[in-house]
Enzyme design. Structure first.
Site, mmCIF file in Angstrom:
data_model
loop_
_atom_site.group_PDB
_atom_site.id
_atom_site.type_symbol
_atom_site.label_atom_id
_atom_site.label_comp_id
_atom_site.label_asym_id
_atom_site.label_seq_id
_atom_site.Cartn_x
_atom_site.Cartn_y
_atom_site.Cartn_z
ATOM 1 N N ASP A 232 0.875 -1.168 0.000
ATOM 2 C CA ASP A 232 0.000 0.000 0.000
ATOM 3 C C ASP A 232 0.921 1.230 0.000
ATOM 4 O OD1 ASP A 232 -2.078 1.768 0.010
ATOM 5 O OD2 ASP A 232 -3.161 0.841 1.662
HETATM 6 C C1 BGC Z 1 -4.955 3.432 -0.011
HETATM 7 C C2 BGC Z 1 -5.068 2.446 -1.158
HETATM 8 C C3 BGC Z 1 -4.869 3.170 -2.456
HETATM 9 C C4 BGC Z 1 -3.532 3.872 -2.447
HETATM 10 C C5 BGC Z 1 -3.234 4.641 -3.707
HETATM 11 C C6 BGC Z 1 -3.674 4.237 -0.083
HETATM 12 O O1 BGC Z 1 -3.669 5.243 0.858
HETATM 13 O O2 BGC Z 1 -5.000 2.738 1.217
HETATM 14 O O3 BGC Z 1 -6.311 1.807 -1.129
HETATM 15 O O4 BGC Z 1 -4.965 2.255 -3.513
HETATM 16 O O5 BGC Z 1 -3.503 4.782 -1.369
HETATM 17 O O6 BGC Z 1 -4.036 5.769 -3.798
#
Ligand code: BGC
Length: 742
Positions: A232
């Protein structure tokens, strides 16, 4: 089981150069390595619409993304109970991704809704792992069939937003296996996602992104995942440990990446070039997914798909006096700011910038004009403001003049989003007051709700005639709601999560959102309806509940065996009303067999079927061995306990319509007896047990039940020491040997 990718194209490339592939080039793109034929690929959120930023990049959706269709979010798809609906969304999103040059779509989100307070529940499907897994797999298959890959997220046990980057989800092994991992397992094993996204949180103290058990032993060795594990965004703290654990790609990259740590670890010998090669080879294989075909998207056609998907998702919770559908010629007062400013999607990284949004009020007016229905409108409240007496007065006056008042209430984006959890499930009090005042003034009152996480219906539920829970329905939701209100579409959504009477009744209540860096999953496997149905705790609406404008009957259930411990349920259902409609067959399994406490029933199969008035169909639901199994922590695997099982076909998790029994052969897990095993376990041992009384010289001895109970919890060693009996060590040894070969 892990598949190995070809590393030949990497020959001759320095370890340091390869290491740079292990993090992204920037926020959304990976690094390219042209000499080795590795292209840079681009990724974008998210699960229900693209947030592709060709302009300024960011994580919080502060900057606008390119226009893209906003389909119904996970909360709605969960309520469709329909893999075909999830697949329609996946396919449409796959086409939009291909058209925008997005190679990997960051979704679906299949985390379990452990608490109704989780700020990201709008993005997730359900409190049930079967439903989440089936929908996630259908979405993934359909999206990837269009070319781009998915990133199934957030792996794993990421069930809250409070301290999400640092919190340790403290979960016992059986609960992880039975509740929090199966949706991922199904997506991985049945739909082969291109990537899996490791979550921010820790699991039992170890960060998901550094968790070798999770990312390698379970995901790759057990489930056979051969794609890329991506972090993530900014989830990696210790890059070298993460790499060793099985995390291939750190995102984002650029200045935020930790390639230098990897290069340093290569120099010091902490990791070897082959550690890097394995991940680089997987990233190279992912790069071959780069979308090349020129796809164009018909914006109108996708708007229509967004509407049709939304039609499957709204849940009719209550419909007294058949107030809905709205009859021709009625005088309707539409009340509530959400009718004109609909809430239709969630906040945070999933946020989409749609080209247009249907307004419920416009759509109602359009259909009303065709049906001789007159419509007045009064906002009654502002989306997030305090009570305004003038607005309330106008709304009540409108309600008085109407046959039916339809109140659009709900939660604004400020109240629920990625990044924080709610602390209440109540609707804002000005809205609750208004609903009550309107209900007192109007002949009939309908409430239409817009919210990402469930809201409490207490304090007003009994005063209104109908409740249509729209959750968040995407850009076509306004039209779908109008179609349902007027009966052009028969509602067919069902709750994918329980609506409790009060938050304090919820099984997560005592342990959410944790303290001092830990959240204890104290309810174990008794998550959501598993707890409510098992404890008999009353709820407002159970998991699985949803009404229709027609009536269905479940006429017969029969079970056929398909293997030693597997079966198929044949369920005969009929549409006994006078309209076509869709019915959801829900099949649950129950048992008291085996050494662990099971929830009173668990969803193991479901199907949504379209039935014309008077039509009868037999629906078959497969119940593979896994449908009967529990995770045995001693054996470290799925076990079917020998014994009796019940198959319930239900209207919802609390309402059994038909039931049937079957006995399964199962397996006894052999317990290896030692001198430190409790005597009770010796007694119960399936092979050795019958000889234990004799061997201990207790057969015929004047031992009372109470004394036996006391003996049962002593270890064999303690019992021999305390009892003073002269017990043959050889005979005990023979029993221990026999227990091992059992
Ligand atoms: C979120 C993800 C997301 C990623 C990219 C993160 O903060 O938890 O779900 O895909 O950011 O935006």
């Amino acid at each position: 089981m892990t598949a190995h990718h070809d590393t030949a194209p990497l020959a001759g490339i320095s370890a340091e150069r390869k290491a740079r592939l292990l993090s992204g080039r920037n926020f959304w793109k990976t690094e390219a390595l042209e000499e080795a034929g590795i292209a840079a690929i681009s990724m974008a959120d998210g699960p229900y619409g693209l947030r592709h930023q060709s302009g300024r990049h960011d994580n919080l959706a502060l900057f606008d993304s390119d226009k893209a269709t906003c389909f119904p979010p996970g909360v709605a798809i969960g309520s469709s109970w329909d893999p075909d609906t999830a697949a329609r969304l996946g396919a449409a999103l796959g086409r939009e991704a291909a058209a925008q040059g997005v190679d990997v779509v960051l979704g679906p989100g299949v985390n379990i809704k452990r608490s109704p307070l989780c700020g990201r529940n709008f993005e997730y499907y359900s409190e049930d792992p079967h439903l989440s897994g089936v929908l996630g797999a259908a979405f993934t298959r359909a999206l990837q069939a269009e070319g781009p890959g998915v990133s199934v997220k957030h792996f794993a046990a990421n069930n809250q937003e409070t301290n999400r980057q640092t919190i340790s989800s403290d979960v016992d092994e059986r609960t992880l296996r039975e509740i929090y991992l199966p949706a991922f397992e199904r997506v991985v094993t049945e739909a082969r996602p291109a990537t899996v996204m490791a979550s921010y949180n820790k699991i039992n103290g170890v960060a998901a992104s550094e968790n070798r058990w999770l990312l390698t032993e379970v995901l790759r060795d057990e489930w056979g995942f051969d794609g890329v594990v991506v972090s993530d965004w900014s989830a990696v703290t210790d890059r070298v440990t993460a790499l060793k654990a099985g995390l291939d790609l750190e995102m984002p990259g650029g200045a935020m990446g930790h390639d230098a740590e990897v290069i340093e670890a290569l120099r010091s010998g902490d990791i070897s070039e082959s550690d890097v090669d394995a991940s680089v080879a997987r990233i190279a294989a992912l790069a071959r997914r780069k979308v090349t075909s020129a796809v164009t998207v018909d914006e109108d056609a996708h708007h229509e798909i967004a509407r049709q998907i939304a039609q499957e998702c709204a849940v009719l919770l209550r419909n007294e006096h058949q107030v809905l559908p709205i009859p021709a010629g009625a005088r309707v007062a539409v009340i509530g700011a959400f009718a004109g400013q609909p809430r239709y999607q969630g906040g945070g990284s999933a946020h989409v910038n749609p080209p247009r949004v249907d307004q419920p009020l416009d759509e109602i007016q359009a259909i009303a004009a065709e049906q001789g229905v007159t419509v007045s409108y009064a906002p009654g409240f502002t989306v997030d403001g305090p009570r305004d007496e003038r607005l309330v007065g106008d709304a009540i006056a409108a309600a008085r003049r109407a046959d039916i008042a339809v109140v659009f209430a709900g939660l604004s984006e400020e109240r629920e989003s990625e990044g924080f959890d709610r602390d209440t499930i109540d609707l804002p009090s000005p809205q609750v007051e208004l609903i009550r005042e309107v209900a007192a003034a109007a002949r009939r009152t309908v409430v239409v709700l817009a919210n990402g996480g469930i809201v409490s219906l207490e304090g007003w539920h009994d005063e209104v005639d109908a409740i249509l829970e729209g959750f968040l329905l995407g850009q076509g939701g306004g039209r779908a709601l109008a179609d349902i209100l007027f009966g052009r579409v028969n509602p067919s959504g069902h709750l994918a999560e329980t609506i409790p009477i009060q938050l304090q009744d919820h099984p997560s209540w005592l342990n959410f959102p944790g303290e001092q860096g830990h959240v204890r999953y104290g309810e174990g496997v008794l998550v959501g309806y598993r707890y409510f149905a098992t404890s008999g705790m009353p709820v407002r609406y159970p998991f699985g509940h949803g009404l229709s404008y027609t009536t269905f009957e479940t006429r017969a259930l029969s079970i056929t065996r398909t293997g030693v411990d597997s079966a198929t349920a044949h369920v005969e259902v009929a549409n006994t009303g006078d309209r076509a409609g869709k019915h959801v067959v829900q099949v649950y399994v129950s048992t008291e067999a085996g050494p662990v406490r099971r929830p009173v029933r668990e969803l193991r199969g479901c199907a949504k079927v379209q039935l014309e008035p008077g039509e009868t169909r037999t629906v078959e639901i497969d119940l593979p061995r896994r449908a009967f199994a529990y995770w045995d922590i001693a054996a470290g695997r799925w076990v079917v306990a020998p014994g009796d099982y019940r198959i319930d076909v239900c209207a919802d998790a609390n309402t059994v319509l038909r039931s049937s029994a079957l006995t399964l052969e199962g397996e006894h897990v052999a317990v290896e007896l030692t001198m430190d095993t409790p005597v009770g376990v010796w007694f119960e041992h399936p092979q050795v047990g019958p000889d234990v009384m004799d061997t201990l010289g207790l057969t015929g001895a004047p031992v009372t039940e109470e004394q036996l109970a006391m003996i049962a919890s002593m270890t064999m060693r303690q019992f021999i020491g305390i009892s003073g009996l002269d017990i043959s060590t050889d005979a005990l040894q023979a029993l221990m040997t026999a227990s091992r070969s059992a």
